[in-house]
Design an enzyme around this catalytic site. Structure first.
Site, PDB file in Angstrom:
ATOM      1  N   ASP A  20       0.865  -1.163   0.000  1.00 60.87           N
ATOM      2  CA  ASP A  20       0.000   0.000   0.000  1.00 60.87           C
ATOM      3  C   ASP A  20       0.913   1.228   0.000  1.00 60.87           C
ATOM      4  OD1 ASP A  20      -2.285   1.717   0.718  1.00 60.87           O
ATOM      5  OD2 ASP A  20      -1.323   1.802   2.673  1.00 60.87           O
ATOM      6  N   ASP A  51      -0.402   5.033   0.958  1.00 60.37           N
ATOM      7  CA  ASP A  51      -0.753   5.998   2.014  1.00 60.37           C
ATOM      8  C   ASP A  51      -0.635   5.389   3.404  1.00 60.37           C
ATOM      9  OD1 ASP A  51      -3.227   7.421  -0.143  1.00 60.37           O
ATOM     10  OD2 ASP A  51      -1.317   8.306   0.474  1.00 60.37           O
ATOM     11  N   GLU A 108     -14.667   5.257   7.336  1.00 63.10           N
ATOM     12  CA  GLU A 108     -13.684   4.269   6.846  1.00 63.10           C
ATOM     13  C   GLU A 108     -13.093   3.463   8.001  1.00 63.10           C
ATOM     14  OE1 GLU A 108     -10.289   6.026   4.981  1.00 63.10           O
ATOM     15  OE2 GLU A 108      -9.446   4.097   4.394  1.00 63.10           O
ATOM     16  N   LYS A 140      -9.427  -3.606  -2.619  1.00 61.18           N
ATOM     17  CA  LYS A 140      -8.020  -3.783  -3.047  1.00 61.18           C
ATOM     18  C   LYS A 140      -7.710  -5.279  -3.133  1.00 61.18           C
ATOM     19  CE  LYS A 140      -4.968  -0.856  -1.380  1.00 61.18           C
ATOM     20  NZ  LYS A 140      -4.213   0.018  -0.448  1.00 61.18           N
ATOM     21  N   SER A 157      -2.550   0.952  -4.506  1.00 63.06           N
ATOM     22  CA  SER A 157      -3.067   2.052  -3.695  1.00 63.06           C
ATOM     23  C   SER A 157      -4.478   2.475  -4.095  1.00 63.06           C
ATOM     24  CB  SER A 157      -2.158   3.289  -3.821  1.00 63.06           C
ATOM     25  OG  SER A 157      -2.770   4.413  -3.201  1.00 63.06           O
ATOM     26  N   ALA A 158      -5.330   2.715  -3.106  1.00 61.14           N
ATOM     27  CA  ALA A 158      -6.655   3.289  -3.367  1.00 61.14           C
ATOM     28  C   ALA A 158      -6.537   4.803  -3.402  1.00 61.14           C
ATOM     29  CB  ALA A 158      -7.636   2.869  -2.282  1.00 61.14           C
ATOM     30  N   ASP A 166      -1.544  -0.739   5.895  1.00 65.29           N
ATOM     31  CA  ASP A 166      -1.846  -0.045   7.165  1.00 65.29           C
ATOM     32  C   ASP A 166      -3.318  -0.161   7.522  1.00 65.29           C
ATOM     33  OD1 ASP A 166      -3.249   3.001   6.849  1.00 65.29           O
ATOM     34  OD2 ASP A 166      -2.553   1.995   5.034  1.00 65.29           O
ATOM     35  N   SER A 192     -14.845  13.235  -4.673  1.00 67.74           N
ATOM     36  CA  SER A 192     -13.559  13.966  -4.709  1.00 67.74           C
ATOM     37  C   SER A 192     -12.936  13.886  -6.098  1.00 67.74           C
ATOM     38  CB  SER A 192     -12.603  13.453  -3.636  1.00 67.74           C
ATOM     39  OG  SER A 192     -12.279  12.113  -3.858  1.00 67.74           O
TER      40      SER A 192
HETATM   41  N1  LIG Z   1      -7.857  13.384   2.395  1.00 72.80           N
HETATM   42  C1  LIG Z   1      -8.467  12.453   1.621  1.00 72.80           C
HETATM   43  N2  LIG Z   1      -8.117  11.160   1.798  1.00 72.80           N
HETATM   44  C2  LIG Z   1      -8.748  10.277   1.003  1.00 72.80           C
HETATM   45  C3  LIG Z   1      -9.696  10.643   0.045  1.00 72.80           C
HETATM   46  N3  LIG Z   1     -10.122   9.515  -0.570  1.00 72.80           N
HETATM   47  C4  LIG Z   1      -9.443   8.494   0.001  1.00 72.80           C
HETATM   48  N4  LIG Z   1      -8.635   8.959   0.940  1.00 72.80           N
HETATM   49  C5  LIG Z   1      -7.709   8.207   1.778  1.00 72.80           C
HETATM   50  O1  LIG Z   1      -6.794   7.515   0.941  1.00 72.80           O
HETATM   51  C6  LIG Z   1      -6.501   6.248   1.530  1.00 72.80           C
HETATM   52  C7  LIG Z   1      -6.332   5.178   0.479  1.00 72.80           C
HETATM   53  O2  LIG Z   1      -5.082   5.098   0.013  1.00 72.80           O
HETATM   54  P1  LIG Z   1      -4.128   3.806   0.244  1.00 72.80           P
HETATM   55  O3  LIG Z   1      -2.894   4.099  -0.549  1.00 72.80           O
HETATM   56  O4  LIG Z   1      -3.858   3.739   1.722  1.00 72.80           O
HETATM   57  O5  LIG Z   1      -4.897   2.613  -0.246  1.00 72.80           O
HETATM   58  C8  LIG Z   1      -7.663   5.868   2.357  1.00 72.80           C
HETATM   59  O6  LIG Z   1      -7.214   5.227   3.533  1.00 72.80           O
HETATM   60  C9  LIG Z   1      -8.427   7.159   2.611  1.00 72.80           C
HETATM   61  O7  LIG Z   1      -8.365   7.515   3.972  1.00 72.80           O
HETATM   62  C10 LIG Z   1     -10.026  12.028  -0.115  1.00 72.80           C
HETATM   63  O8  LIG Z   1     -10.838  12.439  -0.954  1.00 72.80           O
HETATM   64  N5  LIG Z   1      -9.372  12.898   0.714  1.00 72.80           N
HETATM   65 MG   LIG Z   2      -2.978   3.101   3.340  1.00 71.48          MG
END
Ligand SMILES: Nc1nc2c(ncn2[C@@H]2O[C@H](COP(=O)(O)O)[C@@H](O)[C@H]2O)c(=O)[nH]1
Ligand SMILES: [Mg+2]
Length: 377
Positions: A120, A122, A169, A287, A237-238, A313, A190
């Site tokens: 991943d 983020d 989430e 995912k 990655s999402a 994570d 978004s």
């Molecule tokens: N600040 C924002 N965060 C967002 C938005 N849409 C999703 N997300 C965050 O991204 C991660 C996903 O990414 P990953 O690489 O961890 O898979 C997810 O956890 C959301 O919290 C947004 O519009 N704004």
């Molecule tokens: Mg992440």
């Protein structure tokens, strides 16, 4: 007198296959030398050689195979040392050390050429918070931060979305099925704001330069060490894949050859203005192989890589290895960024991740695992 025969690499004594290599080696050296080989099972070309030559060849072959297996075993001696280090680290929880050690032994035995890392981005390759504990940015968050500066009204819309949907989430009560419609709404809204504003590629690259995305300590070295040992890195990655690409280019100078992306991609028109997002949408809770295009360009590169190191994570990251056809182990390393008082959440992470890292701002554990795999080949 026992009747001994060889078929290829298998050895039969009185028709029974010999399993143990050591005893096979010993037996071959002693037995084959003086017992008439049963030619009924031997390929015709063997009959041209004398029993002693076949015995020597068999012993040499078995010895080589036995030596190779002994070498493989020696390599895995490093595993207890790493497990010992894990146990000594405050920030590491390993609910089933025996299972982790077994997976590590298979990975060490397989070596770099059998390994693929699926990670991943983020809050996994990037930091969740800085040294002061201030939350850092996700790839989507790049817009939250920067648009507020240029267009406060639009910036507030991004921030309102995050404030509304981020708690959903990570809500411990709602099921993933109950969360999915909300995630689809968050990502969809978004992405529409980004497309409707027609942000240019250059503007978005500047957003990344000024963003609060921060690599975890050691992330650059980790990514480059994978590339140096030809271990593919799939960043699943999402978030927004373009943002990750711009970030890697800005931090590493270029995207390493071994690095591939499965992510939401901004599509640009001929004037390099954002005009759409790639399909299907990838949010936190899808995912898995359902969003992977079957003919993904890099699949040939990961084909045969049976051993997977999975880095994530969130609970949505644990199935990122689904879809990679293989029969090897997946070692799941999960970064827990939540509260230590939330024992239910922590317990859940321990159930789904082999190794849980508590508030770890580094790639140290992943680097040690990869270094161990590389050091034994
Ligand atoms: N600040 C924002 N965060 C967002 C938005 N849409 C999703 N997300 C965050 O991204 C991660 C996903 O990414 P990953 O690489 O961890 O898979 C997810 O956890 C959301 O919290 C947004 O519009 N704004
Ligand atoms: Mg992440």
């Amino acid at each position: 007198m026992s009747r001994v025969a060889r078929l290829g690499r298998c050895l039969f004594v009185n028709g029974r296959r010999f399993e143990s290599r050591q005893s096979t080696l010993q037996m071959q050296a002693e037995t084959l030398a003086d017992s008439p080989l049963s030619t009924s099972l031997e390929p015709p070309q063997f009959s041209m050689f004398k029993a002693t030559e076949i015995a020597a060849a068999a012993a040499a072959c078995a010895e080589a195979e036995c030596y190779e297996q002994l070498e493989q075993l020696k390599k895995t001696e490093v595993v207890p040392l790493l497990m010992e280090w894990f146990v000594q680290q405050q920030q590491i929880i390993c609910a089933n050390p025996t299972e982790v050690a077994a997976k590590l032994r298979k990975m060490v035995a397989g070596g770099a050429r059998k390994t693929v890392v699926i990670s991943d981005f983020d809050y996994t390759l990037s930091r969740f918070a800085n040294e002061k504990g201030e939350r850092l940015s996700t790839t989507h968050g790049v817009f939250d931060d920067n648009v507020m500066r240029l267009n406060p009204a639009l910036g507030q819309q991004f921030v309102d979305l995050k404030n509304k949907y981020y708690p959903i989430e990570f809500c411990p009560i709602l099921t993933q099925e109950e969360k999915i419609p909300h995630m689809e709404k968050w990502w969809g809204t978004s992405h529409s704001l980004i497309v409707n504003e027609k942000f240019s590629k250059n503007t978005i690259e500047d957003f990344v330069r000024q963003s609060r995305i921060v690599f975890k300590d050691g992330a650059e070295d980790f990514i480059q060490s994978l590339d140096a040992h030809n271990i593919p890195l799939v960043i699943f990655s999402a978030g927004i894949g373009n943002i990750i690409e711009y970030f890697l280019e800005q931090k590493l100078g270029a995207i390493p050859r071994n690095t591939h992306f499965i992510s939401n991609m901004i599509l640009f028109d001929e004037e390099e203005k954002a005009c759409a997002f790639s399909e299907p949408l990838i949010h936190t809770f899808c995912k898995n192989s359902s969003v992977i295009q079957k003919e993904t360009s890099f699949f040939h590169e990961i084909n045969g890589r049976v051993n997977v190191i999975l880095l994530g994570d969130s609970m949505g990251d644990i199935h990122m290895d689904v879809g990679v056809e293989r029969d090897g182990p997946t070692l799941k390393v999960g970064y827990y960024n939540g509260s230590l008082d939330d024992t239910a959440a922590l317990k859940h992470y321990e159930e789904v991740y082999d190794i849980v890292l508590i508030h770890d701002p580094t790639l140290d554990v992943a680097q040690k695992i990869v270094d161990m795999i590389n050091s034994t080949h």
